[in-house]
Design a protein around this motif. Sequence first.
Motif, PDB file in Angstrom:
ATOM      1  N   GLU A  98       3.427 -61.477  -5.442  1.00  0.00           N
ATOM      2  CA  GLU A  98       3.723 -60.055  -5.280  1.00  0.00           C
ATOM      3  C   GLU A  98       2.652 -59.163  -5.901  1.00  0.00           C
ATOM      4  N   ASP A  99       1.784 -59.738  -6.712  1.00  0.00           N
ATOM      5  CA  ASP A  99       0.684 -58.963  -7.306  1.00  0.00           C
ATOM      6  C   ASP A  99      -0.534 -58.883  -6.373  1.00  0.00           C
ATOM      7  N   THR A 100      -0.462 -59.554  -5.250  1.00  0.00           N
ATOM      8  CA  THR A 100      -1.564 -59.532  -4.295  1.00  0.00           C
ATOM      9  C   THR A 100      -1.806 -58.124  -3.759  1.00  0.00           C
ATOM     10  N   GLY A 101      -3.072 -57.755  -3.674  1.00  0.00           N
ATOM     11  CA  GLY A 101      -3.417 -56.445  -3.138  1.00  0.00           C
ATOM     12  C   GLY A 101      -4.824 -56.058  -3.534  1.00  0.00           C
ATOM     13  N   VAL A 102      -5.206 -54.876  -3.116  1.00  0.00           N
ATOM     14  CA  VAL A 102      -6.485 -54.310  -3.524  1.00  0.00           C
ATOM     15  C   VAL A 102      -6.232 -53.440  -4.750  1.00  0.00           C
ATOM     16  N   TYR A 103      -6.978 -53.698  -5.796  1.00  0.00           N
ATOM     17  CA  TYR A 103      -6.821 -52.969  -7.052  1.00  0.00           C
ATOM     18  C   TYR A 103      -7.944 -51.937  -7.170  1.00  0.00           C
ATOM     19  N   TYR A 104      -7.531 -50.707  -7.429  1.00  0.00           N
ATOM     20  CA  TYR A 104      -8.462 -49.585  -7.486  1.00  0.00           C
ATOM     21  C   TYR A 104      -8.527 -49.011  -8.883  1.00  0.00           C
ATOM     22  N   CYS A 105      -9.716 -48.701  -9.303  1.00  0.00           N
ATOM     23  CA  CYS A 105      -9.939 -47.981 -10.546  1.00  0.00           C
ATOM     24  C   CYS A 105      -9.923 -46.480 -10.247  1.00  0.00           C
ATOM     25  N   ASN A 106      -9.317 -45.716 -11.139  1.00  0.00           N
ATOM     26  CA  ASN A 106      -9.222 -44.271 -10.958  1.00  0.00           C
ATOM     27  C   ASN A 106      -9.612 -43.554 -12.237  1.00  0.00           C
ATOM     28  N   ALA A 107     -10.297 -42.451 -12.083  1.00  0.00           N
ATOM     29  CA  ALA A 107     -10.611 -41.569 -13.212  1.00  0.00           C
ATOM     30  C   ALA A 107     -10.106 -40.182 -12.855  1.00  0.00           C
ATOM     31  N   HIS A 108      -9.292 -39.622 -13.750  1.00  0.00           N
ATOM     32  CA  HIS A 108      -8.672 -38.339 -13.461  1.00  0.00           C
ATOM     33  C   HIS A 108      -8.885 -37.406 -14.631  1.00  0.00           C
ATOM     34  N   GLY A 109      -9.466 -36.245 -14.350  1.00  0.00           N
ATOM     35  CA  GLY A 109      -9.716 -35.271 -15.391  1.00  0.00           C
ATOM     36  C   GLY A 109      -8.863 -34.033 -15.226  1.00  0.00           C
ATOM     37  N   LEU A 110      -8.994 -33.117 -16.181  1.00  0.00           N
ATOM     38  CA  LEU A 110      -8.197 -31.901 -16.151  1.00  0.00           C
ATOM     39  C   LEU A 110      -8.753 -30.863 -15.173  1.00  0.00           C
ATOM     40  N   ALA A 111     -10.044 -30.908 -14.912  1.00  0.00           N
ATOM     41  CA  ALA A 111     -10.651 -29.909 -14.034  1.00  0.00           C
ATOM     42  C   ALA A 111     -10.162 -30.090 -12.601  1.00  0.00           C
ATOM     43  N   PRO A 112     -10.033 -29.021 -11.849  1.00  0.00           N
ATOM     44  CA  PRO A 112      -9.613 -29.135 -10.445  1.00  0.00           C
ATOM     45  C   PRO A 112     -10.546 -30.034  -9.663  1.00  0.00           C
ATOM     46  N   GLY A 113      -9.990 -30.943  -8.898  1.00  0.00           N
ATOM     47  CA  GLY A 113     -10.793 -31.853  -8.101  1.00  0.00           C
ATOM     48  C   GLY A 113     -11.368 -33.026  -8.849  1.00  0.00           C
ATOM     49  N   ALA A 114     -11.063 -33.136 -10.125  1.00  0.00           N
ATOM     50  CA  ALA A 114     -11.611 -34.237 -10.938  1.00  0.00           C
ATOM     51  C   ALA A 114     -10.756 -35.482 -10.768  1.00  0.00           C
ATOM     52  N   ASP A 115     -10.862 -36.106  -9.632  1.00  0.00           N
ATOM     53  CA  ASP A 115     -10.078 -37.306  -9.326  1.00  0.00           C
ATOM     54  C   ASP A 115     -10.970 -38.226  -8.511  1.00  0.00           C
ATOM     55  N   TYR A 116     -11.307 -39.377  -9.092  1.00  0.00           N
ATOM     56  CA  TYR A 116     -12.282 -40.265  -8.477  1.00  0.00           C
ATOM     57  C   TYR A 116     -11.712 -41.677  -8.351  1.00  0.00           C
ATOM     58  N   TRP A 117     -12.169 -42.377  -7.312  1.00  0.00           N
ATOM     59  CA  TRP A 117     -11.686 -43.726  -7.016  1.00  0.00           C
ATOM     60  C   TRP A 117     -12.854 -44.678  -6.805  1.00  0.00           C
ATOM     61  N   GLY A 118     -12.638 -45.934  -7.224  1.00  0.00           N
ATOM     62  CA  GLY A 118     -13.583 -46.970  -6.893  1.00  0.00           C
ATOM     63  C   GLY A 118     -13.313 -47.495  -5.502  1.00  0.00           C
ATOM     64  N   GLN A 119     -14.114 -48.457  -5.103  1.00  0.00           N
ATOM     65  CA  GLN A 119     -13.985 -49.008  -3.740  1.00  0.00           C
ATOM     66  C   GLN A 119     -12.900 -50.075  -3.657  1.00  0.00           C
ATOM     67  N   GLY A 120     -12.424 -50.535  -4.803  1.00  0.00           N
ATOM     68  CA  GLY A 120     -11.360 -51.525  -4.839  1.00  0.00           C
ATOM     69  C   GLY A 120     -11.875 -52.943  -4.952  1.00  0.00           C
ATOM     70  N   THR A 121     -11.056 -53.786  -5.555  1.00  0.00           N
ATOM     71  CA  THR A 121     -11.368 -55.210  -5.655  1.00  0.00           C
ATOM     72  C   THR A 121     -10.124 -55.993  -5.251  1.00  0.00           C
ATOM     73  N   GLN A 122     -10.314 -57.010  -4.431  1.00  0.00           N
ATOM     74  CA  GLN A 122      -9.182 -57.765  -3.873  1.00  0.00           C
ATOM     75  C   GLN A 122      -8.676 -58.796  -4.877  1.00  0.00           C
ATOM     76  N   VAL A 123      -7.367 -58.802  -5.052  1.00  0.00           N
ATOM     77  CA  VAL A 123      -6.693 -59.832  -5.837  1.00  0.00           C
ATOM     78  C   VAL A 123      -5.715 -60.545  -4.917  1.00  0.00           C
ATOM     79  N   THR A 124      -5.869 -61.854  -4.824  1.00  0.00           N
ATOM     80  CA  THR A 124      -4.976 -62.646  -3.981  1.00  0.00           C
ATOM     81  C   THR A 124      -4.374 -63.750  -4.825  1.00  0.00           C
ATOM     82  N   VAL A 125      -3.047 -63.787  -4.857  1.00  0.00           N
ATOM     83  CA  VAL A 125      -2.329 -64.793  -5.632  1.00  0.00           C
ATOM     84  C   VAL A 125      -1.606 -65.706  -4.660  1.00  0.00           C
ATOM     85  N   SER A 126      -1.943 -66.969  -4.696  1.00  0.00           N
ATOM     86  CA  SER A 126      -1.314 -67.938  -3.801  1.00  0.00           C
ATOM     87  C   SER A 126      -0.124 -68.592  -4.476  1.00  0.00           C
ATOM     88  N   SER A 127       0.849 -68.949  -3.668  1.00  0.00           N
ATOM     89  CA  SER A 127       2.069 -69.562  -4.229  1.00  0.00           C
ATOM     90  C   SER A 127       1.920 -71.067  -4.340  1.00  0.00           C
TER      91      SER A 127
END
Length: 117
Positions: free
Chosen positions: A88-117
């Motif tokens: 259930e933890d499988t997915g794309v994990y994204y890093c985010n940086a969020h500041g107080l200034a308007p529009g200060a919200d940034y995202w990384g491209q993501g990294t894939q996590v796949t957990v097999s049963s």
Amino acid sequence: QVQLVESGGGLVQAGGSLRLFCAASGRTFRRYAMGWFRQAPGKEREFVAVITEGGAARTEDSVKGRFTVSGDVRKRLLYLDMNNLTPEDTGVYYCNAHGLAPGADYWGQGTQVTVSS
């Protein structure tokens, strides 16, 4: 502008561990928080964990006790230690940086996590 780059994803068996890493570059961080989100196939992106500039950390209830967020926001470094992973933890994990200034919200491209049963 801020650029975020994640690494550390991969394929792991259930019960295994991974450590994700995020590094930010660009403008200086002031009054920012950095965090992790994830998006499973067919689902919306959801919050996982966050750490503030002062070091206060919070994790989402479903991963509490298994995931630990750490890092230094002023140094623009962020980690996510994930233990006892489940499919259930499988997915794309994204890093985010969020500041107080308007529009200060940034995202990384993501990294894939796949957990097999």
